[in-house]
Design a protein around this motif. Structure first.
Motif, mmCIF file in Angstrom:
data_model
loop_
_atom_site.group_PDB
_atom_site.id
_atom_site.type_symbol
_atom_site.label_atom_id
_atom_site.label_comp_id
_atom_site.label_asym_id
_atom_site.label_seq_id
_atom_site.Cartn_x
_atom_site.Cartn_y
_atom_site.Cartn_z
ATOM 1 N N TRP B 542 0.803 -1.131 -0.091
ATOM 2 C CA TRP B 542 0.246 0.114 0.146
ATOM 3 C C TRP B 542 0.847 1.240 -0.070
ATOM 4 N N ILE B 543 1.842 1.260 0.836
ATOM 5 C CA ILE B 543 2.882 2.232 0.799
ATOM 6 C C ILE B 543 3.623 2.564 -0.690
ATOM 7 N N GLY B 544 3.690 1.402 -1.097
ATOM 8 C CA GLY B 544 4.733 1.730 -2.436
ATOM 9 C C GLY B 544 4.019 1.785 -3.554
ATOM 10 N N THR B 545 2.508 1.809 -3.678
ATOM 11 C CA THR B 545 1.850 1.848 -4.835
ATOM 12 C C THR B 545 2.077 3.254 -5.426
ATOM 13 N N PHE B 546 2.251 4.172 -4.686
ATOM 14 C CA PHE B 546 2.409 5.678 -5.285
ATOM 15 C C PHE B 546 3.540 5.667 -5.965
ATOM 16 N N PHE B 547 4.479 4.981 -5.716
ATOM 17 C CA PHE B 547 6.106 4.980 -6.140
ATOM 18 C C PHE B 547 6.200 3.890 -7.180
ATOM 19 N N CYS B 548 5.572 3.006 -7.111
ATOM 20 C CA CYS B 548 5.593 1.918 -8.131
ATOM 21 C C CYS B 548 4.629 1.445 -8.255
ATOM 22 N N PRO B 549 3.732 1.820 -9.376
ATOM 23 C CA PRO B 549 2.408 1.394 -9.645
ATOM 24 C C PRO B 549 2.084 0.051 -9.892
ATOM 25 N N LEU B 550 3.199 -0.709 -10.372
ATOM 26 C CA LEU B 550 3.110 -2.036 -10.684
ATOM 27 C C LEU B 550 3.424 -2.988 -9.446
ATOM 28 N N LEU B 551 3.374 -2.326 -8.355
ATOM 29 C CA LEU B 551 3.527 -3.388 -7.283
ATOM 30 C C LEU B 551 2.438 -4.160 -6.753
ATOM 31 N N PRO B 552 1.010 -3.799 -6.960
ATOM 32 C CA PRO B 552 -0.141 -4.622 -6.759
ATOM 33 C C PRO B 552 0.106 -5.941 -7.569
ATOM 34 N N PHE B 553 0.442 -5.814 -8.696
ATOM 35 C CA PHE B 553 0.889 -6.865 -9.581
ATOM 36 C C PHE B 553 1.693 -7.863 -8.990
ATOM 37 N N ILE B 554 2.831 -7.110 -8.502
ATOM 38 C CA ILE B 554 3.971 -8.218 -7.876
ATOM 39 C C ILE B 554 3.304 -9.089 -6.714
ATOM 40 N N GLN B 555 2.654 -8.171 -5.847
ATOM 41 C CA GLN B 555 1.998 -8.656 -4.828
ATOM 42 C C GLN B 555 0.988 -9.902 -5.211
ATOM 43 N N PHE B 599 -3.142 0.131 7.624
ATOM 44 C CA PHE B 599 -3.837 1.088 6.747
ATOM 45 C C PHE B 599 -3.655 2.493 7.257
ATOM 46 N N THR B 600 -3.939 2.853 8.477
ATOM 47 C CA THR B 600 -3.976 4.280 8.685
ATOM 48 C C THR B 600 -2.729 4.821 8.794
ATOM 49 N N GLY B 601 -1.515 3.904 8.929
ATOM 50 C CA GLY B 601 -0.147 4.295 8.951
ATOM 51 C C GLY B 601 0.035 5.035 7.296
ATOM 52 N N VAL B 602 -0.563 3.760 6.463
ATOM 53 C CA VAL B 602 -0.307 4.295 5.018
ATOM 54 C C VAL B 602 -1.022 5.369 4.624
ATOM 55 N N LEU B 603 -1.927 5.577 4.996
ATOM 56 C CA LEU B 603 -2.769 7.020 4.623
ATOM 57 C C LEU B 603 -2.165 8.123 5.262
ATOM 58 N N CYS B 604 -1.356 7.938 6.213
ATOM 59 C CA CYS B 604 -0.625 9.239 7.026
ATOM 60 C C CYS B 604 0.409 9.376 6.032
ATOM 61 N N ILE B 605 1.243 8.351 5.549
ATOM 62 C CA ILE B 605 2.269 8.555 4.796
ATOM 63 C C ILE B 605 1.909 9.111 3.538
ATOM 64 N N GLN B 606 0.955 8.717 2.898
ATOM 65 C CA GLN B 606 0.650 9.145 1.713
ATOM 66 C C GLN B 606 0.130 10.711 1.868
ATOM 67 N N ALA B 607 -0.341 11.167 2.969
ATOM 68 C CA ALA B 607 -0.679 12.456 3.319
ATOM 69 C C ALA B 607 0.226 13.122 3.386
ATOM 70 N N ILE B 608 1.224 12.875 4.176
ATOM 71 C CA ILE B 608 2.598 13.609 4.162
ATOM 72 C C ILE B 608 3.390 13.620 2.960
ATOM 73 N N THR B 609 3.382 12.690 2.190
ATOM 74 C CA THR B 609 3.949 12.841 0.659
ATOM 75 C C THR B 609 3.228 13.823 -0.219
#
Lengths: 187, 762
Positions: B542-555, B599-609
């Motif tokens: 979830w954190i990495g999807t913003f930086f690497c959009p293909l990550l869900p596919f890899i997962q 998930f809330t951590g992911v949201l925080c990180i996305q928000a900061i980014t």
């Protein structure tokens, strides 16, 4: 594929769909499982609603049921005359209740009937002894079994009449959230 | 005092008495007013020559009609007996069907006003045979159509609605059929459940559920950002060596895999073709993915809470649950035998626990226990912090190390260390169990869970801190791609370690357990540890999807392979669990953990980014902007110049961008939460009062029954010859019977009480 005669009429299938938790495909799959149990007995054409019962011995040989300690009670509860011989309606009913879509109350009702060995609509001490014996397969001694039954009645019998009514049983089930996932036979 | 139901019970027992009832015409008059089934009446008249029966034969009467008497109170629905011949034919039966008719009509009347969806739901949950349900459905439909024919002016609308709902239901059915045919691994799950039971099955169900998240994210990102980017992809000039699969760098840097490859322009094919703004597409796609995951998690969590956390503080260490919750999914013969053996052991333990329940510990022992707990907590927290510090320093020095050593494989050092920590430290935590003693075994599971999740989340947290505060601000070119690569490497190394653990570790453990130290035996599947690993990987994705959009596919691919690997390892190296594992409660906890720190951590990180970080200047869709969020600001600005989209601008400025709106919204939500909390408290009090009432009524019943026995005995002593002859016949076996069945005294007393009822009426 086009010329295969239909097993059920359209109305029959719709009725089954509305009365069980299964989709059309699952109903057909269950019908073929039922038919496989006794291919000579069960006709492939149910449009005239034939009165066919598969005997208990064949039902209990199904892989889903054959090692279940309560298979006899399950077949008795869901069969029409309580003798374990099941029509297709009973068969579908049974797997519908035991499927994962059935609500808790419905499952609790049928679980109560399964554990009520003498069919007196109460789970008394004797019923509990039978249940515990089937569950532990002779590993526990007789005193341990009666101790267990006593403890269960202590815990669960709310109105202290020495046996469990359906309400008492449902109250126990309410405190056991695992019941929904364990009272489940996948077919 | 006695409720109506209990009076009804007694009367029914009366009518089941063969010889008594017939000689008392007066009792026939009572019967129609109370619950009576016509079938038992006919039964009575047909077996009047049976004579006296004892209560045992009541239950031996295998007549299905008598057994279908639901005369015990059911919470499900009105107690209706075997019915549902259509109401007309009921009338032709023996008298006293009026009550039965009433009950049936009451049920049908309650079904008619429901929508067809609710009606079907109600019919399905009826505990009746298929035939009864079919008839119920037929009658309800017929009555409904009769009614709707009567109301002519509404018929148009009603028919419209009916046909719409019918079409909707049909389409929903076919959709669910389609989904279930696509549903993965049904047979495999059945086999796993059959051999290992529901608890181990819950891990695999969780894996499948996470897979759905990833499939969904992948489909969304693929359609909205990857495909458009493919259409204007530039040629990749970098060399390809096999190492890229592990490092993610090199050739892959200039592919759709990473943020840096995406263009910031508006893609337009041909003159006048539709334009596609990549910036907006990127930010909205990731946003939509996260929002839908959020709501999906929220609803799943709420559903699990509702089903499984009904009253968490009623902890029943009870034995009733062990007895009544036999796992029906276990179908394998050996597994069933093993389960029976384990259940016996657990029952014995439970019995001995109950005996030892009141053992109090001395002050000394309590102090020792407390200090052991304290020491364990200090050590575990210390280890976690030490690991975090080590990871931070490694990450920090890694960049300098990388610049000096040109080996492309050197980037794998950090992920390797992190995976080693994730492998070793949880097992180290499990060893605390040798030192610490808990009163309740489930406390041990929860505390282990808390420690492990603390470790994993702090490692992720420290890495994110490093990335967002050091890497992003270091002025490196394309830091987003760098972060994406780091996350990819972490994920991949974690996957490799899991594979190695399954293939090597578990096999080795089995060989040790069966050949070398045979006393150890096979291991049991550690559900908590495996689920936490899944949660950890999903957080990274979830954190990495913003930086690497293909990550869900890899997962997706990773999860797919993990399923099969774990399945094979399970079948070969593990034995079924010996203790009951509260699968539903633990699932609720796991989904909560997935939501709350993860998930809330992911949201925080996305928000900061998005709100605080400056995008890199020359790569990616946001290049050149001062903040990521400025993409949205400039979009709103362009929209405000177009008159037809002013409503969007209005919504943005006054609802999303306004502080007052959120303040009022928060206030309303808090008020509603408070009200619901008060309602819950009130209901808890109500439950307690009702429970006490049930107990009191039980006591009343016993008191009255004992009083009746005494009265009857007194009467018998006083007038031994005044009873009619049939009664004397009946009395004898009854009294014999009472001596025999002392334990089942209640039904006998009911029997005698029913006799008593008849007497005054005689």
């Amino acid at each position: 594929m086009g010329n295969k005669p239909a097993v059920f009429t359209h109305e029959q299938l719709e009725a089954y769909q509305d009365c069980t938790f299964f989709t059309r495909k699952e109903i057909m799959r269950l019908f073929y499982r039922y038919q496989d149990l006794a291919p000579q007995l069960v006709p492939l054409d149910y449009t005239s609603s034939p009165d066919v019962k598969v005997p208990y011995e064949l039902i209990s040989s199904m892989p889903e049921l054959k090692d279940n300690p309560f298979r006899q009670r399950i077949a008795q509860v869901f069969s029409e005359d309580g003798d374990g011989h099941m029509t297709l309606d009973n068969f579908l009913d049974m797997f519908s209740v035991m499927s994962e879509m059935a609500p808790r109350d419905l499952k609790a009702y049928y679980a109560f009937k399964i554990y009520d060995f003498n069919d007196d609509d109460y789970i008394c001490a004797w019923d509990l002894e039978q249940t515990v014996t089937k569950l532990t397969r002779g590993e526990l001694s007789a005193e341990e079994v009666s101790l267990v039954c006593e403890k269960v009645l202590d815990e669960a019998d709310a109105d202290h009449d020495g046996r469990l009514s359906l309400d008492d049983f449902q109250h126990v089930i309410l405190r056991a959230p695992d019941f929904l996932s364990t009272f489940h036979i996948r077919i | 005092m006695l409720s109506d139901d209990q009076v009804n019970e007694i009367i029914i027992e009366v009518e089941n008495v063969p010889s008594g009832v017939q000689s008392h015409p007066s009792s026939n008059q009572i019967v129609p007013e109370k619950t009576l089934v016509n079938s038992s009446f006919s039964m009575v008249s047909s077996i009047s020559d049976i004579g006296v029966t004892d209560s045992q034969s009541f239950s031996d009467w295998n007549d299905k009609k008598s057994r279908r008497l639901l005369w015990f109170p059911t919470s499900l629905n009105d107690s209706i007996s075997q019915i549902l011949h259509s109401p007309e034919s009921l009338g032709t039966d023996i008298p006293c069907t009026s009550h039965e008719n009433m009950q049936g009509q009451k049920l049908i009347a309650s079904l008619i006003p429901m929508t067809s969806r609710d009606r079907i739901k109600a019919i399905r949950s009826q505990p009746r045979t298929m035939e009864e349900k079919r008839n119920l459905r037929k009658v309800a439909d017929r009555e409904k159509s009769k009614l709707s024919h009567g109301i002519f002016e509404l018929s148009c609308c009603a028919q419209c609605l009916n046909s719409i709902s019918l079409a909707y239901r049909r389409s929903k059915n076919s959709l669910s059929e389609l989904l279930s045919s696509v549903s993965l691994w049904q047979k495999t799950l059945k086999v796993i459940g059959g051999k290992f039971g529901t608890s181990v099955l819950s891990y695999f169900n969780f894996l499948r559920w996470l897979l759905k998240f990833n499939i969904f994210s992948f489909i969304v990102t693929f359609s909205f950002i990857i495909i458009p980017q493919f259409t204007i992809a530039e040629k990749n000039t970098l060399p390809f060596t096999g190492l890229e699969f592990f490092t993610g760098a090199g050739y892959f840097r200039d592919t759709v895999m990473y943020y840096g490859f995406y263009t910031n322009s508006t893609i337009q094919h041909g003159k006048g073709g539709a334009s596609y703004n990549m910036q907006l597409a990127y930010i909205f796609t990731i946003g939509v993915c996260l929002i839908i995951c959020f709501f999906s998690l929220l609803f799943s969590m709420a559903r699990y809470f509702r089903n499984n956390f009904i009253n968490p503080h009623i902890y029943s260490r009870g034995i009733a649950k062990l007895i009544f919750c036999w796992d029906f999914t276990v179908t394998h013969e050996k597994a069933v035998k093993l389960k029976q053996k384990n259940l016996s052991t657990e029952i014995r333990e439970n019995l001995s626990e109950i005996r030892q329940e009141n053992v109090k510990l001395t002050l000394n022992q309590q102090l020792i226990r407390f200090s052991a707990h304290l020491a364990a907590w200090v050590v575990s927290t210390g280890v976690a912090i030490a690991c975090c510090v080590a990871v931070y320093y490694l990450a920090d020095n890694n960049s300098q190390f990388l610049q000096s050593h040109r080996n492309p494989g050197a980037v794998l050092l950090l992920p390797f260390v992190v995976s080693c920590i994730n492998l070793a430290v949880p097992r180290f935590y499990s060893m605390f169990g040798l030192v610490e003693r808990y009163e309740m075994p489930r406390h041990e599971v929860y505390i282990l869970l808390i420690r492990n999740i603390f470790l994993k989340i702090s490692i992720i947290g420290i890495l994110c801190y490093y990335w967002l505060n050091i890497v992003a601000l270091a002025g490196e070119e394309c830091w987003e791609t760098f972060i994406g690569q780091e996350i990819y490497r972490l994920l991949l190394m974690d996957f490799v370690f899991s594979l190695a653990d399954s293939f090597l570790g578990e096999f080795l453990r089995r060989i040790i357990g069966t050949r070398v130290f045979t006393s150890l035996g096979l291991q049991e599947f550690d559900i908590a540890r495996n689920v936490l690993e899944l949660i950890y990987a999903q957080t990274l994705v979830w954190i990495g999807t913003f930086f690497c959009p293909l990550l869900p596919f890899i997962q997706m691919i990773t999860l797919f392979i993990m399923f099969y690997v774990k399945n094979i390892s399970l079948m070969m190296n593990f034995q079924p669990p010996s203790k009951a594992w509260r699968a539903s409660q633990m699932m609720t906890v796991f989904i909560f953990l997935l939501f709350f720190p993860s998930f809330t951590g992911v949201l925080c990180i996305q928000a900061i980014t998005i709100w605080r970080l400056k995008p890199s200047a020359d790569c990616g869709p946001f290049q050149g902007l001062p903040f990521f969020i400025h993409a949205i600001y400039s979009w709103i600005d362009t929209l405000s110049k177009r008159p037809s989209y002013l409503w969007v601008v209005w919504i943005y400025r006054n609802l999303i961008g306004s502080v007052h709106f959120f303040f009022i919204l928060t206030l309303i939500v808090l008020i509603i939460t408070y009200l619901y909390w008060q309602i819950t408290e009130g209901r808890k009090i109500m439950i307690r009062l009702l429970h006490e009432q049930i107990i009191n009524e039980g006591k009343d019943k016993m008191f009255l029954i004992e009083k009746l026995i005494k009265l009857q005995e007194m009467e018998k002593r006083a007038n031994p010859s005044s009873l009619p002859p049939e009664r004397r016949n009946m009395e004898q076996p009854v009294s014999l019977h009472v001596r025999e069945h002392d334990a089942a005294r209640a039904p006998d007393l009911r029997f005698r009480r029913s006799v008593q009822e008849d007497n005054p009426r005689a």
